[in-house]
Every structure is written in structure tokens, then in C-alpha cells.
Scaffold this motif. Structure first.
Motif, PDB file in Angstrom:
ATOM      1  N   PHE A  71       0.845  -1.189   0.000  1.00  0.00           N
ATOM      2  CA  PHE A  71       0.000   0.000   0.000  1.00  0.00           C
ATOM      3  C   PHE A  71       0.881   1.240   0.000  1.00  0.00           C
ATOM      4  O   PHE A  71       2.071   1.203   0.326  1.00  0.00           O
ATOM      5  N   GLU A  72       0.266   2.354  -0.377  1.00  0.00           N
ATOM      6  CA  GLU A  72       0.924   3.659  -0.344  1.00  0.00           C
ATOM      7  C   GLU A  72       0.015   4.642   0.369  1.00  0.00           C
ATOM      8  O   GLU A  72      -1.208   4.623   0.185  1.00  0.00           O
ATOM      9  N   THR A  73       0.596   5.502   1.196  1.00  0.00           N
ATOM     10  CA  THR A  73      -0.145   6.612   1.778  1.00  0.00           C
ATOM     11  C   THR A  73       0.348   7.907   1.154  1.00  0.00           C
ATOM     12  O   THR A  73       1.551   8.080   0.919  1.00  0.00           O
ATOM     13  N   ILE A  74      -0.576   8.807   0.866  1.00  0.00           N
ATOM     14  CA  ILE A  74      -0.259  10.102   0.277  1.00  0.00           C
ATOM     15  C   ILE A  74      -0.797  11.175   1.211  1.00  0.00           C
ATOM     16  O   ILE A  74      -2.009  11.305   1.390  1.00  0.00           O
ATOM     17  N   THR A  75       0.094  11.917   1.842  1.00  0.00           N
ATOM     18  CA  THR A  75      -0.287  12.981   2.764  1.00  0.00           C
ATOM     19  C   THR A  75       0.094  14.319   2.148  1.00  0.00           C
ATOM     20  O   THR A  75       1.267  14.580   1.901  1.00  0.00           O
ATOM     21  N   THR A  76      -0.903  15.159   1.877  1.00  0.00           N
ATOM     22  CA  THR A  76      -0.649  16.460   1.261  1.00  0.00           C
ATOM     23  C   THR A  76      -0.750  17.564   2.306  1.00  0.00           C
ATOM     24  O   THR A  76      -1.599  17.536   3.199  1.00  0.00           O
ATOM     25  N   LYS A  77       0.134  18.548   2.166  1.00  0.00           N
ATOM     26  CA  LYS A  77       0.109  19.731   3.026  1.00  0.00           C
ATOM     27  C   LYS A  77      -0.027  20.943   2.107  1.00  0.00           C
ATOM     28  O   LYS A  77       0.908  21.281   1.378  1.00  0.00           O
ATOM     29  N   ILE A  78      -1.194  21.567   2.121  1.00  0.00           N
ATOM     30  CA  ILE A  78      -1.512  22.653   1.193  1.00  0.00           C
ATOM     31  C   ILE A  78      -1.697  23.946   1.973  1.00  0.00           C
ATOM     32  O   ILE A  78      -2.450  23.992   2.954  1.00  0.00           O
ATOM     33  N   LYS A  79      -1.011  24.990   1.531  1.00  0.00           N
ATOM     34  CA  LYS A  79      -1.106  26.300   2.167  1.00  0.00           C
ATOM     35  C   LYS A  79      -1.733  27.305   1.195  1.00  0.00           C
ATOM     36  O   LYS A  79      -1.405  27.314   0.009  1.00  0.00           O
ATOM     37  N   VAL A  80      -2.624  28.122   1.711  1.00  0.00           N
ATOM     38  CA  VAL A  80      -3.171  29.248   0.961  1.00  0.00           C
ATOM     39  C   VAL A  80      -2.944  30.483   1.821  1.00  0.00           C
ATOM     40  O   VAL A  80      -3.462  30.595   2.928  1.00  0.00           O
ATOM     41  N   LYS A  81      -2.129  31.407   1.322  1.00  0.00           N
ATOM     42  CA  LYS A  81      -1.756  32.567   2.133  1.00  0.00           C
ATOM     43  C   LYS A  81      -1.915  33.863   1.346  1.00  0.00           C
ATOM     44  O   LYS A  81      -2.013  33.858   0.119  1.00  0.00           O
ATOM     45  N   ASP A  82      -1.944  34.968   2.105  1.00  0.00           N
ATOM     46  CA  ASP A  82      -2.041  36.320   1.532  1.00  0.00           C
ATOM     47  C   ASP A  82      -3.233  36.457   0.593  1.00  0.00           C
ATOM     48  O   ASP A  82      -3.171  37.164  -0.423  1.00  0.00           O
ATOM     49  N   ALA A  83      -4.344  35.797   0.935  1.00  0.00           N
ATOM     50  CA  ALA A  83      -5.517  35.815   0.059  1.00  0.00           C
ATOM     51  C   ALA A  83      -6.392  37.030   0.351  1.00  0.00           C
ATOM     52  O   ALA A  83      -6.557  37.442   1.503  1.00  0.00           O
ATOM     53  N   LYS A  84      -6.957  37.588  -0.720  1.00  0.00           N
ATOM     54  CA  LYS A  84      -7.936  38.671  -0.622  1.00  0.00           C
ATOM     55  C   LYS A  84      -9.121  38.315  -1.500  1.00  0.00           C
ATOM     56  O   LYS A  84      -8.959  38.005  -2.686  1.00  0.00           O
ATOM     57  N   TYR A  85     -10.296  38.368  -0.909  1.00  0.00           N
ATOM     58  CA  TYR A  85     -11.524  37.969  -1.585  1.00  0.00           C
ATOM     59  C   TYR A  85     -12.403  39.191  -1.801  1.00  0.00           C
ATOM     60  O   TYR A  85     -12.758  39.891  -0.854  1.00  0.00           O
TER      61      TYR A  85
END
Length: 428
Positions: A71-85
């Protein structure tokens, strides 16, 4: 006003559905051995049965039945920064209402588990057959439910599973050929809710849609059929080359409510080489892999229910073909231990069009792994990869005919991942 309503809602769902294409991210989940060398040389090394997942012709290199499972495990670390909506109020005010600063988030990613199994059975010195099951594509991302720009986040949890059967033929001492069929099963969940500001705009424009999700596709699944072909050229016992091609079809999935999603999967071609240095314990290997992301032109949604948008909808994309360049080394320490390392440079599928909800970029893979030989017939493999992405600047806006820009978002995204694989292999 009718045009305004339809276009605003289409634009909102377009932004919300962008992360759906993360389902197309290539996993490379065939084996723990491959993870430990950044998949360098994987179409030709043939150190266990998992090679048939990369090149069916490599089954001709086996002279006895072989089994690999893990088996394989896939762990993602995603950052969203300095966002303006800048929602409808900000945009339609002509700049009088400032954009809203969105707090940085780094908990968007998740962990997925992908099993694999491969079995090769030589019939005689010319023919071999094999069966396998593994995952080629998948992803999981989830934004918090109170994310300010919520229509850009939501939940995406998608995994494809590949069941394959293949055969190989050895023409002579140097050339072997192979081909196989793939039955692909896919399953996924895609949910998007509007931000508080967008909810208000929707309620004002379309009262009947108030309180509904932008998109709510729950555990859609389906099947598709593909194929793969390959060849191996053996210069001598220490030097060989492999070339393979995998056709991946357009994939349709449907949930219990009858909602349908169609997205194309990319074709894959790979060239690999393996060279064991004579009179040493060291081997070098490499791969160049082409991934046809450019064939991905749109995601199609049909029979949408229980959401703001009903009927059919298509989200257009502008993706480019991708490439993997990998190199690795294997050190045959002794009869018990084999050590390996690898490096890969992986190009982004995105071109000029980027999205806050698709944190894709060029990536670097740094890998290490080992094989422990339990005895002459069985072994255990462990592989570990750290995948490093780049910062990507995102500036998205939405426009409608006769009105102009109605919303926008800007941010910097960054995605890293850790791949871990464990595998047991045995010959008979």
C-alpha cells in the motif's frame, strides 16, 4: 436580469468546481520500491512483479511466478496565504468597498491510502501473463466550513482504481513485447457551498436557490476501459531499456441522485533505462515520462440536483502536457539489504490559468528506500518520498456580459506531500 442570474451562478460554480480536476493528479502508486527511487527506471528494472504496472513487456524478464502486494499513503500539506476575496459587494461597488483579507490556512490537505497487488506467471520461456490492481490517480483536499472564500474551497475526495490483465512475448534474447487491458473504477465526492456574501447575492437574485450548495455530488462512481503496450530491449544482463504507453479514457461517474461528471484522464508514455556497473554493487537508472494533461479540456456536469445550478454545466480548462524526469541509484549492500535513492523533477499541468483551489506547480521529489530480503524467495520493501512544490501566485476574476467583473480572489498557494509505501514480494 435573467442573463445576470444565470451567468453569476455559472461563474460561482466554475470557481467552486476547479478543485475537481485534482482528481486527475497522478499518484504513481504502483509500488513501494518505486517510491524509494522516485520511480527512476521503473518501466524496466523488474526487481519485483510491480513492474507490470509500468510496462507489460517487462514480465518477460521473470522466469518464475512472482507476487507483490502493499500500500501507499499520500499525505498532502496545502497552504493558501495572503488571500484577498472581493465578493459581489466589493466588485460591484467599483472599489468603494475594500476586498476582504482571508486568514492563511495550512490544513487543506489530507491523507489517502492506495493499495496495490501484482502477480506475474510465466507460461514458458516465451510467454508470460499477469494481473494487477492499483491506483493511478487521486487526491483529497478539504477547506474548513467557515473559510471566508468558501466557494473556492469545500471537499474533494477522489480515487481511481485500476484492475489490469496483461501478457508478454519474448521475441529473442534482446527484444520483448507486451500489452494489457485496464478496467478503471473511480469514486469521488465533490461538495461546494457559497460564502456568506455570495449566499446573500444568490438569495436576492434567485430566492428558490437560497440555502442550497453550489455543488453537491456525493460518492459518484463509474467504470472505464483503457489499454497499455510496451517493449524491453536488453543490451546485456546489466543494461536494458524499456518503453511503454498507456491509454487513459474519458471517465464518467454518477452518484445516487443521477448527477454525472465527465473528465478526461491523461495518456502516459515512459522511457526507462537500467545500468548495473560491472564488478560493483551499484546500479544507476532513470526515466522520462510524458503525461498528456493537455487533453484535459473541460469537466462536464449533467443532471445537477439539490444545488444552485441545475441542468448541465461545463467548466473549461487550459492545461498543458506534463513531464517527469527522474534519476536514481541502487546499492546491493549484501544478500539481506538493498538500498536505493532517487530524485524527480515533475512539471506542472497548469499553464497561465491558475486557481486558488488547485495548488499545482512544478515539483521536486527526493526519495529513499530499501529492500530487506527475508530469504531467497521473499522480501519487504519500504519507500519514502518528500515532494516539494513551489509558491504559485493566483489572481482570478469573474466577468459577466453587460455587467463586467463581479468578483475576484488573489492568493499565494503552495503544496507539498509525503509518500510512504510498504510492500511484500515473493517468487514461487
Amino acid at each position: 436580469m435573467r442573463l445576470y442570474k444565470q451567468t453569476l451562478l455559472a461563474v460561482a460554480v466554475a470557481a467552486a468546481s476547479s478543485q475537481a480536476f485534482a482528481a486527475g493528479f497522478q499518484l504513481n502508486a504502483q509500488s513501494a520500491t518505486g517510491i524509494g527511487r522516485a520511480f527512476a527506471g521503473d518501466a524496466v528494472i523488474a526487481d519485483n512483479a510491480a513492474v507490470m504496472g509500468r510496462n507489460p513487456a517487462a514480465m518477460a524478464l521473470f522466469d518464475e511466478p512472482a507476487l507483490s502486494l502493499g500500500f501507499e499513503t499520500i499525505t498532502t500539506k496545502i497552504k493558501v496565504k495572503d488571500a484577498k476575496y472581493c465578493g459581489p459587494t466589493c466588485t460591484l461597488s467599483g472599489g468603494l468597498v475594500p476586498a476582504t483579507s482571508v486568514p492563511d490556512t495550512d490544513d487543506v490537505g489530507g491523507t489517502s491510502v492506495a493499495p496495490n497487488i501484482h502477480y506475474i506467471h510465466p507460461i514458458n520461456d516465451k510467454f508470460a501473463v499477469g494481473v494487477n490492481a492499483y491506483s493511478n490517480f487521486g487526491t483529497k483536499t478539504e477547506f474548513a466550513s467557515d473559510y471566508i472564500a468558501n466557494e473556492y474551497g469545500g471537499l474533494t475526495d477522489v480515487l481511481s482504481f485500476n484492475l489490469g490483465v496483461a501478457g508478454s512475448y519474448r521475441l529473442n534474447e534482446q527484444w520483448s513485447f507486451g500489452a494489457g487491458l485496464d478496467l478503471i473504477y473511480g469514486q469521488g465526492t465533490l461538495k461546494r457551498d457559497p460564502s456568506a456574501e455570495l449566499s446573500g447575492a444568490i438569495a436576492g437574485l434567485m430566492p428558490d436557490a437560497a440555502g442550497k450548495s453550489l455543488l453537491d455530488v456525493d460518492t459518484a462512481d463509474g467504470f472505464a476501459v483503457g489499454f497499455n503496450v510496451g517493449t524491453v530491449f536488453e543490451l546485456d544482463e546489466n543494461n536494458r531499456f524499456g518503453l511503454s504507453y498507456r491509454y487513459s479514457p474519458e471517465f464518467d461517474a454518477k452518484d445516487d441522485k443521477g448527477q454525472e461528471i465527465t473528465l478526461p484522464l491523461p495518456d502516459i508514455a515512459e522511457f526507462s533505462g537500467f545500468h548495473k556497473i560491472e564488478d560493483t554493487k551499484f546500479a544507476v537508472h532513470y526515466s522520462i515520462q510524458y503525461i498528456g494533461w493537455g487533453s484535459f479540456d473541460k469537466i462536464s456536469f449533467r443532471n445537477l440536483k439539490d444545488s444552485v445550478l441545475t441542468g448541465s454545466y461545463e467548466k473549461e480548462y487550459q492545461w498543458q502536457d506534463g513531464w517527469h524526469y527522474s534519476i536514481g541509484g541502487t546499492y546491493y549492500l549484501n544478500n539481506d539489504w538493498t538500498l536505493r535513492v532517487g530524485y524527480m523533477y515533475d512539471t506542472s499541468a497548469q499553464d497561465s490559468l491558475t486557481s486558488i483551489s488547485v495548488p499545482d506547480s512544478d515539483r521536486q521529489w527526493v526519495s529513499a528506500g530499501f529492500t530487506y530480503h527475508i530469504d531467497s524467495k521473499s522480501n519487504i520493501d519500504l519507500g519514502l518520498t518528500y515532494l516539494m512544490g513551489d509558491d504559485v501566485s493566483v489572481n482570478e476574476k469573474t466577468e459577466i456580459e453587460g455587467v463586467g467583473q463581479v468578483s475576484s480572489v488573489s492568493a499565494t498557494t503552495h503544496a507539498d506531500a509525503i509518500l510512504f509505501g510498504l510492500q511484500y514480494s515473493r517468487s514461487f
